[in-house]
Design an enzyme around this catalytic site. Structure first.
Site, PDB file in Angstrom:
ATOM      1  CE1 TYR A 115      -3.252  41.260 -53.035  1.00 31.63           C
ATOM      2  CE2 TYR A 115      -1.887  40.312 -51.322  1.00 31.63           C
ATOM      3  CZ  TYR A 115      -2.031  41.128 -52.428  1.00 31.63           C
ATOM      4  OH  TYR A 115      -0.945  41.795 -52.927  1.00 31.63           O
ATOM      5  CG  ASP A 147       2.255  41.114 -51.301  1.00 37.95           C
ATOM      6  OD1 ASP A 147       3.411  40.735 -51.098  1.00 37.95           O
ATOM      7  OD2 ASP A 147       1.492  40.565 -52.124  1.00 37.95           O
ATOM      8  CE  LYS A 190      -3.824  56.675 -54.468  1.00 40.35           C
ATOM      9  NZ  LYS A 190      -2.773  57.643 -54.790  1.00 40.35           N
ATOM     10  CG  ASP A 240       0.549  57.928 -54.157  1.00 32.87           C
ATOM     11  OD1 ASP A 240       0.313  57.975 -52.934  1.00 32.87           O
ATOM     12  OD2 ASP A 240      -0.071  58.621 -54.982  1.00 32.87           O
ATOM     13  CG  ASP A 252       8.245  41.581 -51.865  1.00 32.19           C
ATOM     14  OD1 ASP A 252       8.353  41.038 -50.750  1.00 32.19           O
ATOM     15  OD2 ASP A 252       7.946  40.951 -52.899  1.00 32.19           O
TER      16      ASP A 252
END
Ligand code: NAD
Length: 355
Positions: free
Chosen positions: A142, A247, A191, A223, A251
């Protein structure tokens, strides 16, 4: 003790829910002998209407001069057509950056009284779950280098994920400390099978783990983590992860609690001053109707007492009061499923009665 708290009520239901949290804090202050002094600062649409910008300097200065800051929410249809740099939401990134907040703590807890709100099968959440997601907030993709260019197939766009050892070390320490205060279990999510930045993330987390032998630390690929959150959320205690993975996963975790109006958050930096806010938005559809669930904001205030002021008993007292009110069957409309419900003020009164 005396604490100066900056209030960023913002837009929509922001003023109503912050007012509820203020009343709860005042009650806790009286009970435990603390003085909480509140000062309002404008942010978001409210600031745009007054000054033409979403984050005035006076707001930033006021927050930096406060011992901690409580935020309601910003945004609404009135300001939706403004250009990006004038959108109310822009103020959120601005205030986080100005306050140097690099850690986002998002608890996702399934309240036993609200099990029916969980979208997962009841056998999966039989024993509830209580997860603390520690998300890195100021690094990664980001904030990395980005741009547009001409590539092999014409126009292309790119974003860059970059993490320094320093950024990983400081967020890892926050996560280990948090795990130490909870059930002592930390899952670091990355990852590392594909990304170089994740391989450094994993290496640094393992190095810090050596200093926290009392915490059981393991790695999980992102994942798999997304699957495990819906397959068996109770396996998690504290999760630490990068900005973008955090993020998305936070959620997902909030959705499996089934109640957006219940979830608090804290953003922290190097100092004890933090920014505490509910995870939901300004809910313009219900603003001013007395329908807002103030519990996420009240629990955000409880997090402030714990993380900024070190007032654990005072914080626990608020959490216990919320638990009692829910166990007694009191609900706001968002969690009442059509049954009788209390207004924002009425449920706040019930929580205050239980403090
Ligand atoms: P939202 O979270 O405001 O609302 C989503 C749904 O949940 C709505 O139906 C709303 O009524 C309900 N809801 C949310 N909080 C509730 C509460 N405390 N009690 C009862 N019901 C509640 O998300 P949205 O509708 O996508 O966004 C509305 C505005 O809020 C937009 O302008 C958006 O940009 C902004 N927003 C702000 C923040 C923030 O300030 N941190 C976060 C997300 C969205």
């Amino acid at each position: 003790m005396r604490y100066n708290i900056g209030l960023l009520k913002g837009d929509g239901i922001g003023p109503e829910i912050v007012e509820s949290a203020v009343r709860v804090l005042e009650t806790v202050g009286k009970k435990f002998g603390h003085e909480f002094v509140f000062t309002d600062y404008d942010i978001g649409g409210a600031a745009l209407d007054k000054y033409g910008i979403p984050l005035p300097d006076a707001t930033v200065e006021g927050c930096l001069a406060s011992d901690s800051v409580l935020l309601g929410a910003v945004g609404g249809p009135k300001w939706d057509t403004l250009p990006g740099n004038l959108r109310p939401e822009k103020a959120l990134l601005g205030i986080r950056e100005a306050m140097g907040l690099f850690t986002n703590l998002r608890p996702a807890k399934l309240y036993s009284a609200l099990k029916d709100d969980c979208p997962l099968r009841c056998d999966i959440v039989e024993n509830g779950f209580d997860i603390m997601i520690v998300r890195e907030l100021t690094g990664g993709i980001y904030f990395g280098e980005r741009g547009m260019r001409e590539g092999k197939y014409g126009e292309e766009a790119y974003d860059t994920e970059c993490y320094s050892r320093m950024e990983i070390e400081r967020i890892a320490r926050v996560a280990f400390e948090s795990a130490r205060k909870r059930k002592g279990k930390l899952t670091s999510i990355d990852k590392a099978n594909v990304l170089e930045s994740s391989r450094l993330w994993r290496k640094v987390v393992h190095e810090i783990a050596e200093q926290y032998s009392d915490v059981e630390c393991s790695d999980m690929l992102v994942d798999n983590a997304a699957m495990q959150l819906v397959r068996n959320p109770a396996q998690f205690d504290v999760i630490v992860t990068s900005n973008m993975f955090g993020d998305i996963l936070s959620d997902e975790a909030s959705q499996i609690t089934g109640s957006i109006g219940m979830l608090p958050s804290a953003s922290l930096g190097e100092t004890s001053r933090g920014l505490y806010e509910p995870i939901h938005g300004s809910a313009p559809d219900i603003a001013g109707k007395g329908l807002a669930n103030p519990i996420a904001t009240i629990l955000s205030a409880a997090m402030m007492l714990l993380y900024s002021f070190g007032l654990a008993s005072e914080s626990d007292c608020i959490v216990a009061a919320v638990d009692k009110v829910l166990d007694a069957g009191y609900r706001t409309a968002d969690i009442a499923h059509g049954a009788d419900s209390l207004s924002t003020t009425e449920i706040t009164d019930k929580i205050i009665e239980n403090i």
